[in-house]
Design an enzyme around this catalytic site. Structure first.
Site, PDB file in Angstrom:
ATOM      1  N   LYS A  23      33.138  45.426  49.558  1.00 46.77           N
ATOM      2  CA  LYS A  23      31.924  46.166  49.927  1.00 46.77           C
ATOM      3  C   LYS A  23      31.355  45.602  51.218  1.00 46.77           C
ATOM      4  CE  LYS A  23      27.628  45.624  48.939  1.00 46.77           C
ATOM      5  NZ  LYS A  23      27.033  45.981  50.234  1.00 46.77           N
ATOM      6  N   GLY A  39      27.410  35.977  53.521  1.00 48.18           N
ATOM      7  CA  GLY A  39      26.096  36.567  53.790  1.00 48.18           C
ATOM      8  C   GLY A  39      25.067  35.458  53.892  1.00 48.18           C
ATOM      9  N   GLY A  81      23.167  34.545  48.774  1.00 50.45           N
ATOM     10  CA  GLY A  81      24.190  33.711  48.147  1.00 50.45           C
ATOM     11  C   GLY A  81      23.686  33.062  46.871  1.00 50.45           C
ATOM     12  N   GLU A 100      30.181  31.840  51.647  1.00 48.58           N
ATOM     13  CA  GLU A 100      30.127  31.516  53.084  1.00 48.58           C
ATOM     14  C   GLU A 100      28.766  31.987  53.565  1.00 48.58           C
ATOM     15  OE1 GLU A 100      32.413  29.803  54.427  1.00 48.58           O
ATOM     16  OE2 GLU A 100      34.020  30.031  52.968  1.00 48.58           O
ATOM     17  N   CYS A 152      26.955  33.368  62.273  1.00 49.27           N
ATOM     18  CA  CYS A 152      26.625  32.314  61.311  1.00 49.27           C
ATOM     19  C   CYS A 152      26.728  30.946  61.980  1.00 49.27           C
ATOM     20  CB  CYS A 152      27.528  32.396  60.101  1.00 49.27           C
ATOM     21  SG  CYS A 152      29.275  32.450  60.505  1.00 49.27           S
ATOM     22  N   GLU A 191      17.081  30.062  59.598  1.00 54.29           N
ATOM     23  CA  GLU A 191      18.094  30.827  60.336  1.00 54.29           C
ATOM     24  C   GLU A 191      17.455  32.119  60.840  1.00 54.29           C
ATOM     25  OE1 GLU A 191      21.261  32.890  58.250  1.00 54.29           O
ATOM     26  OE2 GLU A 191      22.696  32.173  59.731  1.00 54.29           O
TER      27      GLU A 191
HETATM   28  P1  NAD Z   1      22.882  39.512  53.420  1.00 53.19           P
HETATM   29  O1  NAD Z   1      22.952  38.321  52.572  1.00 53.19           O
HETATM   30  O2  NAD Z   1      21.597  40.241  53.525  1.00 53.19           O
HETATM   31  O3  NAD Z   1      23.969  40.605  52.938  1.00 53.19           O
HETATM   32  C1  NAD Z   1      25.336  40.278  52.852  1.00 53.19           C
HETATM   33  C2  NAD Z   1      26.012  41.274  51.933  1.00 53.19           C
HETATM   34  O4  NAD Z   1      25.513  41.107  50.603  1.00 53.19           O
HETATM   35  C3  NAD Z   1      25.784  42.732  52.284  1.00 53.19           C
HETATM   36  O5  NAD Z   1      26.975  43.459  52.065  1.00 53.19           O
HETATM   37  C4  NAD Z   1      24.697  43.159  51.295  1.00 53.19           C
HETATM   38  O6  NAD Z   1      24.699  44.548  51.039  1.00 53.19           O
HETATM   39  C5  NAD Z   1      25.101  42.368  50.074  1.00 53.19           C
HETATM   40  N1  NAD Z   1      24.041  42.092  49.095  1.00 53.19           N
HETATM   41  C6  NAD Z   1      22.704  42.154  49.258  1.00 53.19           C
HETATM   42  N2  NAD Z   1      22.077  41.783  48.123  1.00 53.19           N
HETATM   43  C7  NAD Z   1      23.047  41.455  47.231  1.00 53.19           C
HETATM   44  C8  NAD Z   1      23.034  40.971  45.888  1.00 53.19           C
HETATM   45  N3  NAD Z   1      21.894  40.741  45.220  1.00 53.19           N
HETATM   46  N4  NAD Z   1      24.215  40.720  45.284  1.00 53.19           N
HETATM   47  C9  NAD Z   1      25.380  40.916  45.943  1.00 53.19           C
HETATM   48  N5  NAD Z   1      25.454  41.387  47.213  1.00 53.19           N
HETATM   49  C10 NAD Z   1      24.294  41.645  47.845  1.00 53.19           C
HETATM   50  O7  NAD Z   1      23.394  39.066  54.863  1.00 53.19           O
HETATM   51  P2  NAD Z   1      23.469  39.932  56.209  1.00 53.19           P
HETATM   52  O8  NAD Z   1      22.092  40.130  56.738  1.00 53.19           O
HETATM   53  O9  NAD Z   1      24.334  41.118  55.988  1.00 53.19           O
HETATM   54  O10 NAD Z   1      24.287  38.949  57.150  1.00 53.19           O
HETATM   55  C11 NAD Z   1      23.743  37.881  57.827  1.00 53.19           C
HETATM   56  C12 NAD Z   1      23.972  36.577  57.083  1.00 53.19           C
HETATM   57  O11 NAD Z   1      25.367  36.371  56.859  1.00 53.19           O
HETATM   58  C13 NAD Z   1      23.518  35.368  57.902  1.00 53.19           C
HETATM   59  O12 NAD Z   1      22.829  34.488  57.051  1.00 53.19           O
HETATM   60  C14 NAD Z   1      24.820  34.742  58.379  1.00 53.19           C
HETATM   61  O13 NAD Z   1      24.729  33.378  58.673  1.00 53.19           O
HETATM   62  C15 NAD Z   1      25.722  35.026  57.226  1.00 53.19           C
HETATM   63  N6  NAD Z   1      27.136  34.965  57.590  1.00 53.19           N
HETATM   64  C16 NAD Z   1      27.877  33.905  57.146  1.00 53.19           C
HETATM   65  C17 NAD Z   1      29.214  33.792  57.520  1.00 53.19           C
HETATM   66  C18 NAD Z   1      30.029  32.605  57.097  1.00 53.19           C
HETATM   67  O14 NAD Z   1      31.257  32.680  57.170  1.00 53.19           O
HETATM   68  N7  NAD Z   1      29.413  31.507  56.679  1.00 53.19           N
HETATM   69  C19 NAD Z   1      29.791  34.768  58.319  1.00 53.19           C
HETATM   70  C20 NAD Z   1      29.005  35.835  58.752  1.00 53.19           C
HETATM   71  C21 NAD Z   1      27.675  35.923  58.377  1.00 53.19           C
END
Ligand code: NAD
Length: 507
Positions: free
Chosen positions: A180, A233, A238, A255, A289, A399
């Site tokens: 997803k 995310g 997380g 991650e 990230c 962040e």
């Molecule tokens: P987010 O946590 O808002 O969303 C990430 C994903 O999780 C999306 O697909 C979202 O729809 C889904 N999601 C939302 N609520 C959920 C829940 N309760 N249960 C399961 N899934 C859910 O993050 P974002 O705004 O999309 O992305 C930015 C973040 O991602 C930043 O914090 C960035 O550092 C991190 N990131 C980390 C890495 C890594 O490899 N460490 C890589 C890229 C981005």
């Protein structure tokens, strides 16, 4: 040019492309101009359940887990070939989806995604099966097997690369997968789904759905039919995923976010360090990230370094992401831009000094005046630099996930290491010094999963990547990344001479 006609994207479920059961679609908005450029099938709870059940059936009754690595690898290679054949369309969609510059999507995102599928597709042999010799009259064989049904959830900042990082190893290991992407940027992933539907994967092996509903991710993680969750995310989400995955004791990799320190010593190659500092915070408009969002500069060169950095930053060419000349595009959405602006206000209130950017670019509008500049229609924000930042300020601790750089001076190695580690995150760090012995010593003292010395953003398919502390656990890429998607089995055969089993003599 970015795609201008409105394209429609469906799901890949049960081996075929199709719409949501409800027939609903949600809009994908291009942050460069605020226009709707695509409509994406919108998963309801029932679509989520169908996708997971398809993967469950594919794993429990299909032939995928029993195929050899080489056979499964063939499918990955076919996906890689289709990515290369459709590179332009994918690059255009990635650019329109998240506002990443077309230069970036063309030369980094699309080829990197294809490379990752190819890298894993070409891995051959067994997943480290071992026959162990020991003193007991037992033959021990240790095998790695697939975990089962794996849910993979990705963020919006690198949709294609994140998709490749998760799908390629999870599939190669023999799992059946539901992916997803984020609703904020997923059109390119849905095109990839269409391409993957053409390679002849057995039914249910791969399922890709999108949803505008925030609960869709939680429904996937919470499904009792799922064995493992691989999540990328924010740290906040997380934590929620971790709590949900504990129900049913699902295997998990996380991650998460970062607040990476970029440590510049006075003995650095200044031009290289300046280039590295700019890339680390302004590539993809800081939405990385591993963004080097805390720039730690040794006091002896602090003033000179900051002056040069500000001058370079003011010269960055801001504009629509689909122009090859653009160096700095919009943020992913107006909503996210406004969240970053709130951090900028907070930084000012906390006493940090704004020396560059901090505003929406383009001319100032009078009250009631119509927005006519293309930059006003998109989600643009000037690249922003704060100096006089203390590491305890919220702009240095939280962040921001945008183009906001916090510059912090230091006077000694110990102070630099202390500031660098004084964060809840532990994803990456950079060290700039021509004294490689010193740089390596510092690298070993930094509590994070990756340290780049005199460089930034080196990601290699062979090398594992992941976080310490609240940046998560588990690794992506490399053998370590592949093994995350496996579990160990011990098969013990009694080989007592004469065939009289050990246990028969106990009672
Ligand atoms: P987010 O946590 O808002 O969303 C990430 C994903 O999780 C999306 O697909 C979202 O729809 C889904 N999601 C939302 N609520 C959920 C829940 N309760 N249960 C399961 N899934 C859910 O993050 P974002 O705004 O999309 O992305 C930015 C973040 O991602 C930043 O914090 C960035 O550092 C991190 N990131 C980390 C890495 C890594 O490899 N460490 C890589 C890229 C981005």
């Amino acid at each position: 040019m970015t795609t201008t006609t409105t394209q429609q994207f469906d799901f890949f479920i049960e081996g075929r492309m199709g719409p949501a059961l409800s027939g609903k679609y949600f809009d994908a908005v291009n942050p460069s101009n605020g226009e709707v450029f695509a409509r994406i099938a919108d998963a309801d709870t029932i679509d989520v359940q169908i996708a997971v059940s398809a993967a469950r059936l594919g794993f429990d009754h299909g032939r995928w887990p029993q195929m050899s690595i080489a056979q499964r690898g063939e499918f990955l290679l076919k996906i890689a070939a289709l990515i290369r054949e459709n590179a332009k369309e994918l690059a255009d969609l990635e650019c329109a989806s998240c506002g990443k510059t077309i230069k970036h999507t063309t030369f980094i995102d699309v080829p990197t995604a294809a490379d990752t599928f190819e890298y894993f597709g070409k891995l051959s042999g067994n997943l480290i099966n071992e026959t162990m010799k020991h003193s007991a009259p037992v033959l021990s064989i240790i095998e790695r097997e697939a975990v089962g049904v794996v849910v993979t959830i990705i963020p919006w900042n690198y949709p294609l690369i994140m998709t490749a990082w998760k799908l390629a190893p999870a599939l190669l290991a023999g799992n059946c997968v539901v992916l997803k992407p984020s609703p904020s940027a997923c059109a390119s992933v849905m095109l990839l789904a269409k391409l993957a539907s053409q390679v002849g994967l057995p039914k249910g092996v791969l399922n890709i759905i999108a949803s505008s509903r925030p609960q869709a991710g939680a429904e996937l993680v919470g499904s009792p039919e799922v064995d493992m969750v691989s999540f990328s995310g924010s740290t906040k989400t997380g934590e929620a995923v971790m709590a949900l995955a504990s129900k049913g004791v699902k295997k998990l990799t996380l991650e998460l976010g970062g607040k990476s320190p970029n440590i510049v010593f006075a003995d650095c190659d200044m031009e290289a360090a300046l280039g590295g500092a700019l890339s680390a915070i302004f590539m993809n408009q800081g939405q990385m990230c591993t963004a080097g969002s805390r720039l730690l500069v040794e006091d002896k060169i602090y003033q000179e370094f900051v002056e040069k950095l500000v001058a370079h930053t003011k010269n960055l060419k801001i504009g629509p992401a689909d122009n090859f000349e653009t160096e700095f595009g919009p943020l992913v959405s107006v909503g996210h831009r406004d969240a970053v602006l709130k951090f900028i206000e907070k930084g000012k209130q906390e006493g940090a000094k704004l020396v560059c950017g901090g505003r929406i670019p383009g001319r100032e509008l009078s009250p009631g005046e119509e927005e006519d500049s293309p930059l006003h229609k998109g989600a643009y924000l000037e690249p922003t630099i704060f100096i006089n930042v203390r590491n305890s300020m919220s702009i240095a601790q939280e962040e921001i996930f945008g183009p906001v750089l916090c510059v912090i001076p230091f006077t000694s190695v110990n102070e630099a290491v202390h500031i660098a580690n004084d964060t809840k995150y532990g994803l990456a760090a950079m060290v700039w010094s021509q004294d490689l012995e010193k740089a390596n010593k510092v690298a070993r003292r930094l509590r994070c999963g990756t340290v780049w010395i005199n460089t930034y953003g080196v990601f290699l398919n062979e090398i594992p990547f992941g976080g310490y502390k609240q940046s998560g656990f588990g690794r992506e890429l490399g053998l370590a990344g592949l093994l995350e998607y496996t579990q160990l089995k011990h098969i013990a055969t009694d080989t007592t001479p004469g065939g009289r089993s050990l246990v028969t003599s106990w009672f």
